[in-house]
Design an enzyme around this catalytic site. Sequence first.
Site, short mmCIF file in Angstrom:
data_model
loop_
_atom_site.label_atom_id
_atom_site.label_comp_id
_atom_site.label_asym_id
_atom_site.label_seq_id
_atom_site.Cartn_x
_atom_site.Cartn_y
_atom_site.Cartn_z
N SER A 118 0.97 -1.03 -0.01
CA SER A 118 -0.02 0.09 0.07
C SER A 118 0.92 1.32 -0.17
CB SER A 118 -0.99 -0.19 1.35
OG SER A 118 -0.27 -0.19 2.30
N HIS A 139 -1.96 -2.74 -6.24
CA HIS A 139 -2.70 -2.29 -4.86
C HIS A 139 -4.28 -2.70 -4.66
CE1 HIS A 139 -3.57 0.89 -1.45
NE2 HIS A 139 -3.49 -0.32 -1.03
N GLU A 151 -4.73 -0.04 -7.89
CA GLU A 151 -3.85 0.75 -8.38
C GLU A 151 -2.58 0.19 -8.80
OE1 GLU A 151 -3.84 4.46 -5.38
OE2 GLU A 151 -3.06 2.80 -4.58
N ASN A 189 -3.69 6.28 -0.68
CA ASN A 189 -3.01 6.34 0.70
C ASN A 189 -2.20 7.67 0.86
OD1 ASN A 189 -3.93 4.08 1.83
ND2 ASN A 189 -2.61 2.86 1.13
#
Length: 282
Positions: A118, A139, A151, A189
């Site tokens: 992540s 991700h 992602e 994130n």
Amino acid sequence: MTISTIGVIGAGQMGLGIAQSFATAGLKVILNDINEAALERGLDTILNSLERLNSKGKLQESSDAIISRITTATELTAMADAQLVVEAVIEDEVLKQQILSELDWICPPNTILASNTSSISITRLATVTKRPDRVIGMHFMNPVPMMKLVEVITCLHTSTETYNSVIEMVNALEKVPVSAKDRPGFVVNRILIPMINEAVFTLDEGVASASEIDSAMQLGAAHPMGPLALADLIGLDTCLSIMQVLYEGYNDSKYRPCPLLKEMVDSGLLGRKSGRGFFDYS
């Protein structure tokens, strides 16, 4: 490149969701974990998840047909049969590098090695292999079977062929790929975790209570879940780990982890998985 068999490393929450998604898409899956009991529990978890989806009419075939495509293994050597391996262990760079290095020796040269990290640099992960052109980030979002986003993170060495193969695979899962450069936190994130960290600062400074902070963001910003409840769901240790990656990666004080977040992790208050975080789940 034809991909028919997927390897998934790690029978935790993310690994199980990834394995379920690939199997639901009609692909053979080899699920690996060093713990045989974790694999047995994992298959039960996947079956229960499939049966819930089936009861809602969201599956094209039976739960048994889907789970029959998942085999388990405690040895990484089982990954020799996979054309794509997704590493989904905990956010520990040394551990991820160790696994990818071993996979590099085990898997055929054309196998794509992907990480579900992540926040950790795909470039640094790729350097431990002799195939950096076939290393990429995938991700997935939690819970994987329900969330559409993946992602796709490329480093300087990732080949166009590898990128195209992974994009095609994400589409086959009926998910939506979003391409990102290899920067700390990628897209989601980098934006989400600092917001959570700021919510922790707001709590630590006594601006409002945990429930009031979450209610404010739900009612005032139309968030389906408040940031502190979301932190509990993600895991406070994971949130802290990502904040530390952002802080070190950008060398910017705006990414400094809140002391309260550190204190809670040190105390073992990790959120839902420990039974208590910002809220009590016991």
